[in-house]
Design an enzyme around this catalytic site. Structure first.
Site, PDB file in Angstrom:
ATOM      1  N   LYS A  66       4.920 -13.173 -11.803  1.00  0.00           N
ATOM      2  CA  LYS A  66       3.500 -12.823 -11.632  1.00  0.00           C
ATOM      3  C   LYS A  66       2.621 -13.957 -12.143  1.00  0.00           C
ATOM      4  CE  LYS A  66       1.945  -9.431 -10.255  1.00  0.00           C
ATOM      5  NZ  LYS A  66       1.634  -8.936  -8.876  1.00  0.00           N
TER       6      LYS A  66
ATOM      7  N   GLY B  38       0.791  -1.235   0.000  1.00  0.00           N
ATOM      8  CA  GLY B  38       0.000   0.000   0.000  1.00  0.00           C
ATOM      9  C   GLY B  38       0.823   1.286   0.000  1.00  0.00           C
ATOM     10  N   ALA B  39       2.139   1.161   0.184  1.00  0.00           N
ATOM     11  CA  ALA B  39       2.971   2.376   0.130  1.00  0.00           C
ATOM     12  C   ALA B  39       3.595   2.566  -1.254  1.00  0.00           C
ATOM     13  CB  ALA B  39       4.065   2.308   1.196  1.00  0.00           C
ATOM     14  N   GLY B  40       3.283   1.665  -2.176  1.00  0.00           N
ATOM     15  CA  GLY B  40       3.805   1.786  -3.537  1.00  0.00           C
ATOM     16  C   GLY B  40       2.897   2.654  -4.399  1.00  0.00           C
TER      17      GLY B  40
ATOM     18  N   TYR C  34      10.074 -10.900 -14.392  1.00  0.00           N
ATOM     19  CA  TYR C  34       8.947 -10.263 -13.696  1.00  0.00           C
ATOM     20  C   TYR C  34       7.636 -10.947 -14.060  1.00  0.00           C
ATOM     21  CZ  TYR C  34       5.090  -6.940 -13.044  1.00  0.00           C
ATOM     22  OH  TYR C  34       3.877  -6.376 -12.732  1.00  0.00           O
TER      23      TYR C  34
ATOM     24  N   ILE D 193       0.540   1.992  -7.156  1.00  0.00           N
ATOM     25  CA  ILE D 193      -0.895   1.677  -7.266  1.00  0.00           C
ATOM     26  C   ILE D 193      -1.490   1.456  -5.876  1.00  0.00           C
ATOM     27  CG2 ILE D 193      -2.603   0.094  -8.261  1.00  0.00           C
ATOM     28  CD1 ILE D 193      -0.502  -0.564 -10.451  1.00  0.00           C
ATOM     29  N   GLY D 194      -0.719   0.766  -5.015  1.00  0.00           N
ATOM     30  CA  GLY D 194      -1.215   0.464  -3.665  1.00  0.00           C
ATOM     31  C   GLY D 194      -1.625   1.711  -2.908  1.00  0.00           C
TER      32      GLY D 194
ATOM     33  N   THR E 227      -0.899  -8.533 -13.634  1.00  0.00           N
ATOM     34  CA  THR E 227      -0.524  -7.758 -14.821  1.00  0.00           C
ATOM     35  C   THR E 227      -0.894  -8.482 -16.114  1.00  0.00           C
ATOM     36  OG1 THR E 227       1.426  -7.042 -16.073  1.00  0.00           O
ATOM     37  CG2 THR E 227       1.772  -8.820 -14.538  1.00  0.00           C
ATOM     38  N   ASP E 228      -1.077  -7.699 -17.175  1.00  0.00           N
ATOM     39  CA  ASP E 228      -1.333  -8.298 -18.493  1.00  0.00           C
ATOM     40  C   ASP E 228      -0.071  -8.955 -19.062  1.00  0.00           C
ATOM     41  OD1 ASP E 228       0.136  -6.000 -19.010  1.00  0.00           O
ATOM     42  OD2 ASP E 228      -1.121  -5.298 -20.654  1.00  0.00           O
ATOM     43  N   GLU E 229       1.093  -8.669 -18.442  1.00  0.00           N
ATOM     44  CA  GLU E 229       2.348  -9.179 -19.010  1.00  0.00           C
ATOM     45  C   GLU E 229       2.444 -10.697 -18.923  1.00  0.00           C
ATOM     46  OE1 GLU E 229       5.804  -6.770 -18.134  1.00  0.00           O
ATOM     47  OE2 GLU E 229       4.548  -5.016 -17.768  1.00  0.00           O
TER      48      GLU E 229
HETATM   49  P1  NAD Z   1       5.477  -0.525  -6.866  1.00  0.00           P
HETATM   50  O1  NAD Z   1       6.821  -1.121  -7.155  1.00  0.00           O
HETATM   51  O2  NAD Z   1       5.278   0.946  -7.040  1.00  0.00           O
HETATM   52  O3  NAD Z   1       5.068  -0.850  -5.362  1.00  0.00           O
HETATM   53  C1  NAD Z   1       5.290  -2.104  -4.774  1.00  0.00           C
HETATM   54  C2  NAD Z   1       5.089  -1.967  -3.268  1.00  0.00           C
HETATM   55  O4  NAD Z   1       5.283  -3.262  -2.683  1.00  0.00           O
HETATM   56  C3  NAD Z   1       6.104  -1.028  -2.603  1.00  0.00           C
HETATM   57  O5  NAD Z   1       5.448  -0.201  -1.674  1.00  0.00           O
HETATM   58  C4  NAD Z   1       7.059  -1.960  -1.903  1.00  0.00           C
HETATM   59  O6  NAD Z   1       7.635  -1.405  -0.728  1.00  0.00           O
HETATM   60  C5  NAD Z   1       6.155  -3.145  -1.580  1.00  0.00           C
HETATM   61  N1  NAD Z   1       6.909  -4.399  -1.448  1.00  0.00           N
HETATM   62  C6  NAD Z   1       7.825  -4.910  -2.324  1.00  0.00           C
HETATM   63  N2  NAD Z   1       8.313  -6.064  -1.850  1.00  0.00           N
HETATM   64  C7  NAD Z   1       7.694  -6.293  -0.656  1.00  0.00           C
HETATM   65  C8  NAD Z   1       7.766  -7.326   0.301  1.00  0.00           C
HETATM   66  N3  NAD Z   1       8.613  -8.349   0.142  1.00  0.00           N
HETATM   67  N4  NAD Z   1       6.967  -7.267   1.382  1.00  0.00           N
HETATM   68  C9  NAD Z   1       6.120  -6.225   1.551  1.00  0.00           C
HETATM   69  N5  NAD Z   1       6.021  -5.200   0.689  1.00  0.00           N
HETATM   70  C10 NAD Z   1       6.793  -5.235  -0.418  1.00  0.00           C
HETATM   71  O7  NAD Z   1       4.457  -1.359  -7.732  1.00  0.00           O
HETATM   72  P2  NAD Z   1       3.117  -0.890  -8.474  1.00  0.00           P
HETATM   73  O8  NAD Z   1       3.463  -0.404  -9.819  1.00  0.00           O
HETATM   74  O9  NAD Z   1       2.324  -0.058  -7.551  1.00  0.00           O
HETATM   75  O10 NAD Z   1       2.397  -2.305  -8.645  1.00  0.00           O
HETATM   76  C11 NAD Z   1       1.566  -2.844  -7.621  1.00  0.00           C
HETATM   77  C12 NAD Z   1       1.026  -4.187  -8.066  1.00  0.00           C
HETATM   78  O11 NAD Z   1       0.276  -4.030  -9.258  1.00  0.00           O
HETATM   79  C13 NAD Z   1       2.118  -5.221  -8.369  1.00  0.00           C
HETATM   80  O12 NAD Z   1       1.671  -6.465  -7.907  1.00  0.00           O
HETATM   81  C14 NAD Z   1       2.214  -5.208  -9.884  1.00  0.00           C
HETATM   82  O13 NAD Z   1       2.628  -6.462 -10.377  1.00  0.00           O
HETATM   83  C15 NAD Z   1       0.777  -4.894 -10.276  1.00  0.00           C
HETATM   84  N6  NAD Z   1       0.585  -4.196 -11.572  1.00  0.00           N
HETATM   85  C16 NAD Z   1       1.307  -3.044 -11.830  1.00  0.00           C
HETATM   86  C17 NAD Z   1       1.072  -2.386 -13.037  1.00  0.00           C
HETATM   87  C18 NAD Z   1       1.811  -1.095 -13.361  1.00  0.00           C
HETATM   88  O14 NAD Z   1       1.649  -0.568 -14.464  1.00  0.00           O
HETATM   89  N7  NAD Z   1       2.566  -0.509 -12.449  1.00  0.00           N
HETATM   90  C19 NAD Z   1       0.157  -2.886 -13.960  1.00  0.00           C
HETATM   91  C20 NAD Z   1      -0.546  -4.053 -13.649  1.00  0.00           C
HETATM   92  C21 NAD Z   1      -0.314  -4.696 -12.435  1.00  0.00           C
HETATM   93  P1  TYD Z   2       7.967   0.239 -18.243  1.00  0.00           P
HETATM   94  O1  TYD Z   2       7.414   1.523 -17.743  1.00  0.00           O
HETATM   95  O2  TYD Z   2       9.229  -0.305 -17.616  1.00  0.00           O
HETATM   96  O3  TYD Z   2       6.775  -0.833 -18.168  1.00  0.00           O
HETATM   97  P2  TYD Z   2       6.704  -2.343 -18.770  1.00  0.00           P
HETATM   98  O4  TYD Z   2       8.041  -2.755 -19.243  1.00  0.00           O
HETATM   99  O5  TYD Z   2       6.270  -3.135 -17.563  1.00  0.00           O
HETATM  100  O6  TYD Z   2       5.667  -2.281 -19.856  1.00  0.00           O
HETATM  101  O7  TYD Z   2       8.238   0.387 -19.805  1.00  0.00           O
HETATM  102  C1  TYD Z   2       7.207   0.760 -20.702  1.00  0.00           C
HETATM  103  C2  TYD Z   2       7.776   0.670 -22.098  1.00  0.00           C
HETATM  104  O8  TYD Z   2       8.783   1.674 -22.267  1.00  0.00           O
HETATM  105  C3  TYD Z   2       8.463  -0.657 -22.413  1.00  0.00           C
HETATM  106  O9  TYD Z   2       8.215  -0.991 -23.769  1.00  0.00           O
HETATM  107  C4  TYD Z   2       9.934  -0.358 -22.199  1.00  0.00           C
HETATM  108  C5  TYD Z   2      10.048   1.094 -22.587  1.00  0.00           C
HETATM  109  N1  TYD Z   2      11.072   1.903 -21.886  1.00  0.00           N
HETATM  110  C6  TYD Z   2      11.944   2.713 -22.620  1.00  0.00           C
HETATM  111  O10 TYD Z   2      11.898   2.743 -23.861  1.00  0.00           O
HETATM  112  N2  TYD Z   2      12.850   3.465 -21.927  1.00  0.00           N
HETATM  113  C7  TYD Z   2      12.930   3.439 -20.571  1.00  0.00           C
HETATM  114  O11 TYD Z   2      13.811   4.143 -19.992  1.00  0.00           O
HETATM  115  C8  TYD Z   2      12.022   2.633 -19.837  1.00  0.00           C
HETATM  116  C9  TYD Z   2      12.071   2.570 -18.322  1.00  0.00           C
HETATM  117  C10 TYD Z   2      11.100   1.871 -20.539  1.00  0.00           C
END
Ligand code: NAD
Ligand code: TYD
Length: 356
Positions: free
Chosen positions: A163, A13-15, A159, A17-18, A134-136
């Protein structure tokens, strides 16, 4: 729906999306007790939740989901009834550098939470384990087609492999032990509080400092972008109305080539900074060594979520990007803090060879 007596454990929750999920739930449901468990890794930051930290229904627990004993202890102590699990190592480039950290947190951490839920939820009614994914996990698309909920898993990066594994465990606990679970798989999020290792905030930060803008490969890779608050609204709907055992895809119907997005960010950021002529930062763009195994295209078929739960992405991209850039410009101190210390080390390591 009973709005009382929910004790929700939100992990991570400190990240990025969280923190948006926590803020939304704390404000919208004052009758719920919200417990935020976060290890505060480099990506976790309590400054993301400053505005709600004193709310009476919000509680922070500093702890690591890799610590099985701690998970068990806090379940005993607080009696969580629901889990929204977001804690994860979340960055593809870091996963290429150090895959085992991703296995430990994303796979083992998830299994520890599933085990604790199984142990403590004797009567399965009135409980839910929600895994935010994630969709990945679906791999990479060519020029046509979209990921559906039944697209076979084909993760390519450490990654996405981690997931995918955690999604499989969540489903296995549903099928094997009848644990009530739900999974959502979302496309790329953007918005305030995103750590500047991901494309959008990294580019904004580099434009601000007139540093090179690294575009991997030829910049033709495509991502579907969703404003983080639209993701949170989808999570709220799925949490309350999603069917146990189901999966929901979430996406913004908003596909962009990386190079076009970076150019757009140059135009918006220059304009908001008052740099004339707007768009001059495009000269900072550098096409750099591609990411290993770089997925070419992601696109989401979100029709199930739309038709079954009535969700729609609300934020149009131009407005969402402007809001996001403005946020980073107005929150200079936040950006300064998260890019000081270890960030420089990370950045130099990641980009030294790429930008050379
Ligand atoms: P983020 O990296 O910003 O935040 C992750 C959070 O998890 C941080 O607050 C971190 O301190 C905490 N964390 C990491 N390891 C931990 C551990 N071992 N124990 C407790 N806390 C821990 O990530 P985000 O981008 O906010 O993504 C959140 C979730 O959503 C992830 O599960 C990610 O796979 C998923 N997600 C992200 C995206 C995106 O675009 N960012 C898209 C789809 C799904
Ligand atoms: P990213 O934000 O790391 O998300 P994800 O790899 O999970 O989709 O990257 C988004 C897209 O941008 C991906 O195709 C990789 C590219 N990218 C760059 O071209 N330059 C960068 O510095 C970064 C971080 C990502």
């Amino acid at each position: 729906m009973n709005l009382r007596n929910k004790k929700i454990l939100i992990t991570g929750g400190a990240g990025f999306i969280g923190s948006h999920v926590v803020r939304f739930m704390v404000k919208k449901y004052p009758g719920y007790e919200i417990y935020n468990l976060d290890a505060l890794t480099y990506a976790g930051n309590l400054a993301n939740l400053k505005d709600i930290e004193n709310n009476p229904n919000y509680h922070f627990i500093k702890g690591d989901i890799r610590d099985r004993k701690l998970i068990d202890r806090i379940f005993e102590e607080f009696g969580f009834t629901h889990i929204i699990h977001l804690a994860a190592e979340s960055h593809v480039d870091r996963s290429i550098e150090n895959p085992s950290a991703f296995v430990e947190t994303n796979v083992m951490g998830t299994v520890h939470l599933l085990d604790a839920a199984l142990k403590h939820w004797n009567n399965k009614d009135g409980h839910l384990f929600y895994h935010v994914s994630t969709d990945e996990v679906y791999g990479s698309l060519g020029p046509t087609g979209k990921f559906k909920e039944n697209t076979p898993y084909d993760p390519h990066s450490p990654y996405s492999a981690s997931k995918a594994a955690s999604d499989h465990f969540v489903r296995a606990y549903y099928h094997t032990y009848n644990l009530p679970t739900v999974i959502s798989n979302c496309s790329n999020n953007y918005g305030p509080y995103q750590f500047p290792e991901k494309l959008i905030p990294l580019i904004i930060n580099n434009i601000l400092h007139k540093n090179p803008l690294p575009v991997y490969g030829d910049g033709s890779n495509i991502r579907d972008w969703l404003y983080v608050e639209d993701h949170v609204k989808a999570i709220d709907l799925i949490f309350h109305r999603g069917k146990s055992g189901e999966t929901y895809n979430i996406g913004g119907d908003n596909e962009w080539r990386n190079i076009d997005l970076v150019e757009k960010l140059c135009e918006i950021t220059d304009e908001l900074l008052g740099r004339q002529p707007a768009g001059q930062s495009k000269k900072l763009i550098r096409f750099v060594k591609d990411r290993a195994g770089h997925d070419w295209r992601y696109a989401i078929d979100n029709s199930k979520l739309k038709s079954e739960l009535g969700w729609q992405p609300e934020m149009d991209f131009e407005t969402g990007l402007r809001k996001t850039v403005k946020w980073y410009l107005n929150n200079h101190e936040w950006l300064q803090n998260v890019t000081s210390g270890k960030y420089r080390e990370y950045y130099d390591k990641m980009y030294k060879n790429r930008l050379a």
